[in-house]
Design a protein around this motif. Structure first.
Motif, short mmCIF file in Angstrom:
data_model
loop_
_atom_site.label_atom_id
_atom_site.label_comp_id
_atom_site.label_asym_id
_atom_site.label_seq_id
_atom_site.Cartn_x
_atom_site.Cartn_y
_atom_site.Cartn_z
N UNK A 407 -103.08 -56.39 56.46
CA UNK A 407 -102.09 -55.47 55.86
C UNK A 407 -102.63 -54.05 55.83
N UNK A 408 -101.72 -53.11 55.94
CA UNK A 408 -102.11 -51.69 55.93
C UNK A 408 -102.83 -51.34 54.62
N UNK A 409 -102.51 -52.12 53.56
CA UNK A 409 -103.08 -51.87 52.23
C UNK A 409 -104.61 -51.94 52.24
N UNK A 410 -105.19 -52.56 53.29
CA UNK A 410 -106.65 -52.56 53.43
C UNK A 410 -107.21 -51.14 53.41
N UNK A 411 -106.37 -50.19 53.83
CA UNK A 411 -106.84 -48.81 53.94
C UNK A 411 -106.49 -47.96 52.72
N UNK A 412 -105.99 -48.62 51.67
CA UNK A 412 -105.54 -47.85 50.50
C UNK A 412 -106.70 -47.08 49.87
N UNK A 413 -107.86 -47.73 49.84
CA UNK A 413 -109.04 -47.10 49.23
C UNK A 413 -109.37 -45.76 49.87
N UNK A 414 -109.52 -45.76 51.17
CA UNK A 414 -109.91 -44.51 51.83
C UNK A 414 -108.78 -43.49 51.78
N UNK A 415 -107.53 -43.97 51.87
CA UNK A 415 -106.40 -43.03 51.79
C UNK A 415 -106.42 -42.30 50.46
N UNK A 416 -106.65 -43.05 49.38
CA UNK A 416 -106.63 -42.43 48.05
C UNK A 416 -107.82 -41.50 47.83
N UNK A 417 -108.89 -41.79 48.57
CA UNK A 417 -110.06 -40.92 48.48
C UNK A 417 -109.73 -39.49 48.92
N UNK A 418 -108.81 -39.39 49.88
CA UNK A 418 -108.49 -38.07 50.44
C UNK A 418 -107.11 -37.56 50.01
N UNK A 419 -106.33 -38.42 49.41
CA UNK A 419 -105.00 -38.00 48.97
C UNK A 419 -104.58 -38.86 47.78
N UNK A 427 -105.03 -32.53 47.64
CA UNK A 427 -104.97 -33.44 48.79
C UNK A 427 -105.83 -32.86 49.92
N UNK A 428 -106.69 -33.69 50.50
CA UNK A 428 -107.61 -33.16 51.50
C UNK A 428 -107.21 -33.53 52.92
N UNK A 429 -106.24 -34.39 53.07
CA UNK A 429 -105.80 -34.75 54.42
C UNK A 429 -104.34 -35.18 54.41
N UNK A 430 -103.55 -34.52 55.24
CA UNK A 430 -102.13 -34.92 55.32
C UNK A 430 -102.01 -36.32 55.92
N UNK A 431 -102.98 -36.69 56.75
CA UNK A 431 -102.92 -38.02 57.38
C UNK A 431 -103.18 -39.12 56.38
N UNK A 432 -104.04 -38.80 55.37
CA UNK A 432 -104.29 -39.76 54.30
C UNK A 432 -103.02 -39.93 53.47
N UNK A 433 -102.35 -38.81 53.24
CA UNK A 433 -101.13 -38.85 52.43
C UNK A 433 -100.03 -39.64 53.14
N UNK A 434 -99.92 -39.43 54.44
CA UNK A 434 -98.96 -40.16 55.26
C UNK A 434 -99.24 -41.67 55.18
N UNK A 435 -100.51 -42.01 55.34
CA UNK A 435 -100.90 -43.42 55.29
C UNK A 435 -100.59 -44.01 53.91
N UNK A 436 -100.90 -43.23 52.88
CA UNK A 436 -100.67 -43.69 51.51
C UNK A 436 -99.18 -43.95 51.29
#
Lengths: 489, 489
Positions: A407-419, A427-436
């Motif tokens: 599941x994409x939720x595997x990446x929630x940790x790193x996404x939240x680290x940057x957004x 927010x440090x990355x628009x791509x993190x925010x998109x993923x989140x």
């Protein structure tokens, strides 16, 4: 190329050695000297070739004498130093030939500048021009006798023309063209526009191109597989590398003549550097390397090409082919991608190559192997740490999760680290925010938060794509974007 | 981000996008039509049919073809195209390749060319030809020979071997030829009884070229590229194997079709899959991700200066960052250089006056991708993810040239490739802008005189008006039962 690497620096020192320095006593001619003096040119050519093949040092000396540098090429491009003009039948050095020496030769050089072709055909064909000073035209009336241009081949008017290469009289045409036996038997076949009175997309062909093409067409029509045909394909490719059959014709000749494929590679190296966007070159290279069965030196060449353009699509595609063909999966490819990413962490071609090296081998587990997966996630995370606002590693992470069916939720940790939505101002990355946003949308009760993330993207962190974020929001059934003005044009 | 205000002659206010100078663009294209293209086009001598298509189709989109040419001239253009037809099917790409005048000439070096055949047929349609002289049966037979076992199409057939790359460009051109000559329906052609190409194999081939980030590439594992992505999407439309419309709330069964796994080679044949209730493999495994990838190609990095220096500076600034157009907060600075760099910059994102498209992740924008990406999104039924105004301004204020036509990058001289695709992109933007205000169908049907450019068919890349002439031709050929028709607005 490497055979001649130091030829430039020594090129100048060669001729002075003949003319300057202390006079030395004339040596007594040996029996070999006498034999050379008496031998035919053909015999000497064969002998010299043999010497070059058997002795690398000798080859170098011969290179120094016979190969020169193309003007403006920074010494990297080699061509024959001496050519013979078919009309004045005098040898000239292409390096020393200057405007005024001979009207014909410099014209050639101007065209030759920057490309690699030989001029043997070109220098054998001169152009006839009207000799305005000739008595032939003294009483000539165009109305009565005809346009002089149309009388070029009329026997009675030969005196009125001259060759532009050597200023000899037009009468001497027979001798001139007959003097080069290489092309004398061939009737050129000019391009014909069909019977149409309005051909489309006509191009202002240069005289060189027209001439080369007409000879090539004659050779192809006869399907002639000969050294002169091989040479002519080079001339044409230099001018029109996108010709879709000349490469096939060339490879057929090469294999039919059992030509030296290493020589072909040397030529290809130069041609690839001159025409970086052409893909036929790479296909041809595939053929040659495949036939040679060795990829020695190829990694270096690919490296040189990438120095010029680190994202050249053809070069990366070719590198993939090399890895598959020669089973180079474990031969430093991963380290190579690390090197390229160290130079530019935003080089998406290098990221893609890494994906290929890790996952592309037939039946490879790739990131399906937990150990490899952990390693690749670490690489992407390190890259994000270096530059958070870089789409490539974020796509790489998504790719890993998708390929493993996680599941994409595997990446929630790193996404939240940057957004983090708790800190919408940092927010440090628009791509993190998109993923989140995507992860939240899949969570139960997460739609509202996902909508907030999309609003932030549209209005603050990635307004270039505001319509896309609106589209994503509408897919959630969330209605219009908040704070956004003129969401839809 | 460098501002090139000086290069834009007239700046419009953000709300009123500039108008297209139709006179100037018409003049550019009439020059291409009536005079010789400059010698710089010699490297494109083998693509003259492509250049011809661009010229004729551009004038058609500008509604300038018929007013500026006589019926006799158009008939002569048509004759020229037919003079490039090969008796055994298909068209050659240039008269330079024509060896048919030579008795017993080697026909192997004068083969039909897949892209040239598409461009020839499309240009004939635009010129109002009835395709009566097209060797339809022979061309269908030849087209089948152009497909490899893996489903991909090549460029030419020489000595019994399919030559040219394996990429989707040839698949696109081949499916368009198939569509023009026999519509979408699969199976043997009822009138000529020619067998069909292997549609299933092509779908498999296209699906395999999907990349981990949602785009499509030239071959499996190569880097995602907007040109190849467009070609794959359009090819799926031509063979009626596109996923079910994304916004039409597909049924569970349709969802299952879209997500059907790749067919294992050799296990499920075409006929057995047909027997299982007519279920056919459809292209694109993850349409949402493909839209995400296409939308990610929007960028404010529009000049080569913008893309310099992605090296060494690891902080996120508009200069170094290709996809963020806002200032992303940096929590801590890895280097003091980065900190100085960050603090010297303004603190709000710059105006998004101009937005272009790149062809790959982290690359600079280029005029032609406004078409490749814009048309891809249009065919994905997702053109609304683009905000048309800044893209329009990018094309008209940045890459349009003062003499007419478009260059690749701001300030570049125009060339026919970028000039045509610039116009094609503008036509799609016009349709999208209209659709944002009205229903899509009304946008397409808007009378010609109210539009700047004729409406473009995103799939065939010709005006919808030109494509709609196929209807009568199909009826005459008896290949159309009325259900296949989707052209003509």
């Amino acid at each position: 190329m490497s055979d001649y690497s130091d030829a430039d620096s020594n090129a100048d020192s060669f001729e002075p050695r003949l003319t300057s320095g202390e006079p030395t006593p004339e040596p007594q001619p040996t029996r070999v000297d006498n034999a050379i003096a008496d031998a035919t040119i053909e015999r000497l050519k064969v002998a010299l070739k043999t010497v070059c093949q058997e002795n690398a040092q000798a080859k170098e000396i011969v290179s120094r004498i016979l190969l020169g540098t193309l003007p403006g090429s920074n010494g990297s491009l080699k061509r024959k130093r001496y050519e013979t003009c078919a009309h004045c039948e005098e040898e000239y050095s292409v390096e020393e030939n200057e405007k005024g020496d001979c009207v014909y030769h410099p014209g050639r050089l101007a065209v030759q500048y920057g490309c690699l072709s030989r001029v043997s055909l070109m220098s054998s064909i001169g152009r006839k021009r009207i000799d305005v000073g000739s008595d032939t035209w003294a009483d000539h009336d165009d109305e009565v006798h005809g346009d002089p241009e149309t009388l070029m081949d009329e026997p009675g008017f030969m005196e009125g023309f001259m060759w532009d290469c050597c200023r000899r009289n037009g009468r001497e045409e027979e001798d001139a063209s007959g003097s080069d036996p290489t092309w004398a038997d061939l009737t050129p076949l000019p391009t014909d526009e069909g019977s149409s009175t309005h051909p489309l997309a006509q191009i202002a062909y240069s005289p060189d191109y027209e001439e080369t093409m007409s000879y090539l067409r004659a050779l192809m029509a006869a399907n002639e597989l000969s050294p002169r045909a091989l040479e002519l394909t080079e001339d044409l490719i230099d001018m029109n590398p996108a010709h879709y059959t000349v490469w096939l014709y060339r490879s057929k000749i090469l294999f039919a003549l059992e030509s030296d494929l290493y020589e072909e590679l040397e030529w290809l190296n130069e041609t690839a550097l001159a025409h970086q966007k052409n893909y036929q070159i790479w296909h041809h290279r595939n053929l040659i390397i495949d036939k040679l069965g060795s990829c020695e030196g190829e990694a270096e060449f690919v490296g040189r090409m990438l120095e010029r353009d680190a994202k050249n699509y053809h070069v990366w595609s070719y590198r993939q082919w090399l890895v598959r063909r020669f089973n180079l999966w474990e031969a430093g490819e991963l380290e190579f991608t690390e090197k390229m990413l160290k130079e530019d962490v935003r080089n998406n071609s290098a990221w893609n190559h890494r994906w290929f090296v890790v996952n592309g081998k037939v039946a490879a587990m790739g990131v399906g192997d937990p150990k490899i997966r952990a390693r690749e996630i670490r690489v992407a995370e390190e890259a994000i740490k270096k530059v958070a606002q870089n789409q490539s590693p974020w796509n790489y992470l998504r790719g890993i999760v998708k390929r493993c069916g996680l599941p994409l939720a595997e990446l929630k940790g790193i996404a939240e680290q940057y957004a983090s939505l708790e800190h919408p101002h940092s927010v440090r990355s628009s791509f993190a925010l998109d993923l989140l946003a995507e992860i939240l949308a899949e969570e139960e009760g997460g739609k509202e938060q996902a909508g907030r993330a999309l609003d932030l993207l549209a209005t603050r962190y990635d307004p270039v794509r505001k319509n896309y974020w609106a589209y994503r929001k509408s897919q959630l059934g969330m209605g219009e974007l908040k704070q956004a003005v003129n969401v839809i044009a | 981000m460098s501002c090139t205000y000086s290069s834009a002659s007239v700046l419009s206010s953000p709300d009123t996008p500039p108008g297209l100078d139709k006179k100037r663009h018409t003049r550019y294209w009439l020059r291409c039509l009536r005079t010789h293209l400059p010698s710089a086009y010699i490297p494109n001598d083998s693509n003259r049919m492509t250049l011809a298509f661009f010229t004729i189709s551009a004038l058609d989109l500008l509604s300038s073809l018929v007013p500026n040419t006589t019926p006799e001239e158009r008939a002569a253009y048509i004759d020229w195209i037919y003079s490039c037809q090969i008796p055994s099917g298909g068209f050659r790409a240039s008269p330079s390749h024509d060896l048919s005048a030579v008795k017993d000439g080697s026909a192997q070096w004068d083969p039909a060319n897949v892209p040239a055949t598409y461009f020839a047929l499309a240009t004939l349609l635009i010129l109002g030809d009835d395709l009566n002289r097209v060797r339809r049966k022979e061309t269908l037979k030849w087209l089948r020979c152009m497909q490899r076992d893996d489903g991909s199409f090549g460029e030419t057939l020489v000595n019994g071997k399919i030559e040219g790359g394996m990429d989707t460009r040839f698949g696109y051109c081949a499916t368009c030829v198939r569509y023009i000559l026999r519509g979408k329906r699969e199976g043997p052609d009822p009138t000529s009884e020619e067998q069909d190409t292997d549609v299933d194999a092509l779908v498999e081939c296209l699906r395999k070229a999907e990349t981990y980030d949602g785009g499509m590439s030239e071959m499996p594992f190569h880097e995602a590229h907007a040109g190849f992505t467009y070609c794959a999407i359009a090819a799926l439309h031509f063979i009626d194997r596109f996923p079910w419309p994304i916004r039409s709330q597909p049924s569970e069964g349709q969802r299952a079709f879209n997500k059907m796994p790749l067919r294992k080679e050799g296990i499920v044949s075409t006929t057995s899959s047909e027997q299982q209730g007519g279920i056919k493999t459809r292209g694109l495994t993850s349409p949402d991700l493909t839209i995400h990838w296409l939308a990610s190609r929007l960028t404010a990095t529009i000049s080569s200066e913008d893309e310099e220096d992605t090296y060494a500076d690891e902080t996120d600034t508009p200069e170094t960052c290709h996809d963020a157009h806002s200032f992303v907060h940096t929590a801590n600075f890895p280097t003091s250089m980065g900190e100085t760099s960050e603090k010297s910059r303004p603190t709000s994102h710059f105006a998004l006056d101009w937005v272009g498209f790149n062809g790959r992740c982290n690359k600079v924008a280029d005029t032609c991708y406004a078409f490749w990406v814009g048309a891809g999104l249009t065919l994905m039924n997702a053109s609304r993810v683009i905000h048309p105004t800044p893209v329009r301004r990018y094309l008209l204020e940045q890459t349009a040239h003062i003499v007419g036509g478009f260059g690749k990058l701001p300030g570049d001289p125009p060339d026919v490739y970028h000039s045509y695709l610039g116009l094609a992109a503008l036509s799609l933007l016009e349709t999208a802008a209209q659709a944002a205000h009205e229903s899509p169908r009304e946008g397409r049907d808007k009378p010609v005189e109210e539009r700047e450019l004729k409406a473009l068919d995103a799939c065939m890349c010709v005006s919808i008006e030109a494509k709609s002439r196929l209807y009568a031709i199909w009826q005459r050929w008896g290949v159309h039962d009325g259900k296949d028709w989707d052209g003509g607005g």
